[in-house]
Design a protein around this motif. Sequence first.
Motif, PDB file in Angstrom:
ATOM      1  N   UNK A  31     -13.098  -1.050  14.541  1.00  0.00           N
ATOM      2  CA  UNK A  31     -13.485  -0.884  13.132  1.00  0.00           C
ATOM      3  C   UNK A  31     -12.478  -1.561  12.214  1.00  0.00           C
ATOM      4  N   UNK A  32     -11.199  -1.437  12.520  1.00  0.00           N
ATOM      5  CA  UNK A  32     -10.171  -2.073  11.690  1.00  0.00           C
ATOM      6  C   UNK A  32     -10.216  -3.598  11.804  1.00  0.00           C
ATOM      7  N   UNK A  33     -10.541  -4.090  12.982  1.00  0.00           N
ATOM      8  CA  UNK A  33     -10.656  -5.543  13.148  1.00  0.00           C
ATOM      9  C   UNK A  33     -11.817  -6.106  12.325  1.00  0.00           C
ATOM     10  N   UNK A  34     -12.851  -5.286  12.103  1.00  0.00           N
ATOM     11  CA  UNK A  34     -14.018  -5.739  11.346  1.00  0.00           C
ATOM     12  C   UNK A  34     -13.879  -5.538   9.841  1.00  0.00           C
ATOM     13  N   UNK A  35     -12.893  -4.763   9.391  1.00  0.00           N
ATOM     14  CA  UNK A  35     -12.818  -4.433   7.961  1.00  0.00           C
ATOM     15  C   UNK A  35     -11.440  -4.752   7.397  1.00  0.00           C
ATOM     16  N   UNK A  36     -11.247  -5.986   6.933  1.00  0.00           N
ATOM     17  CA  UNK A  36      -9.946  -6.369   6.381  1.00  0.00           C
ATOM     18  C   UNK A  36      -9.551  -5.560   5.149  1.00  0.00           C
ATOM     19  N   UNK A  37     -10.524  -5.087   4.393  1.00  0.00           N
ATOM     20  CA  UNK A  37     -10.202  -4.276   3.205  1.00  0.00           C
ATOM     21  C   UNK A  37      -9.549  -2.959   3.633  1.00  0.00           C
ATOM     22  N   UNK A  38     -10.116  -2.318   4.641  1.00  0.00           N
ATOM     23  CA  UNK A  38      -9.520  -1.061   5.115  1.00  0.00           C
ATOM     24  C   UNK A  38      -8.136  -1.306   5.710  1.00  0.00           C
ATOM     25  N   UNK A  39      -7.958  -2.403   6.431  1.00  0.00           N
ATOM     26  CA  UNK A  39      -6.624  -2.739   6.970  1.00  0.00           C
ATOM     27  C   UNK A  39      -5.620  -2.872   5.836  1.00  0.00           C
ATOM     28  N   UNK A  40      -6.016  -3.542   4.763  1.00  0.00           N
ATOM     29  CA  UNK A  40      -5.108  -3.722   3.622  1.00  0.00           C
ATOM     30  C   UNK A  40      -4.790  -2.375   2.971  1.00  0.00           C
ATOM     31  N   UNK A  41      -5.812  -1.528   2.836  1.00  0.00           N
ATOM     32  CA  UNK A  41      -5.594  -0.196   2.240  1.00  0.00           C
ATOM     33  C   UNK A  41      -4.653   0.635   3.109  1.00  0.00           C
ATOM     34  N   UNK A  42      -4.863   0.592   4.431  1.00  0.00           N
ATOM     35  CA  UNK A  42      -3.986   1.344   5.338  1.00  0.00           C
ATOM     36  C   UNK A  42      -2.556   0.805   5.286  1.00  0.00           C
ATOM     37  N   UNK A  43      -2.425  -0.519   5.193  1.00  0.00           N
ATOM     38  CA  UNK A  43      -1.087  -1.121   5.119  1.00  0.00           C
ATOM     39  C   UNK A  43      -0.364  -0.662   3.858  1.00  0.00           C
ATOM     40  N   UNK A  44      -1.068  -0.647   2.737  1.00  0.00           N
ATOM     41  CA  UNK A  44      -0.457  -0.212   1.481  1.00  0.00           C
ATOM     42  C   UNK A  44      -0.077   1.270   1.537  1.00  0.00           C
ATOM     43  N   UNK A  45      -0.983   2.074   2.058  1.00  0.00           N
ATOM     44  CA  UNK A  45      -0.699   3.503   2.185  1.00  0.00           C
ATOM     45  C   UNK A  45       0.446   3.744   3.162  1.00  0.00           C
TER      46      UNK A  45
END
Length: 93
Positions: A31-45
């Motif tokens: 799921x994370x590989x398919x959703x760069x927006x969520x990866x960016x949000x998780x990285x910021x958090x």
Amino acid sequence: AVMGTAAVLRNARGARISNPVVEEFAGHVAALLRTPIERAELAEAGLVDALSWSSETLMRPVVELYSRLARGIDSTAPPRPTLVRSAPSTSGE
């Protein structure tokens, strides 16, 4: 996440937590590989999460405790009873 990892990640906003099941973990990764927006949000958090584990954050309560102890104020001890002395009598008794 198990044992120490589970404790560290319990309130983390920058991580997805999986049970020790390969399929569940793989689902999170996919799921994370398919959703760069969520990866960016998780990285910021994750940056915010990391600050909660900084030496400054973790040591602040220790420094405050030692400061209180140095001033003679032990916040973990029960309050000391106050000795009240009566004023000397002025009536000559």
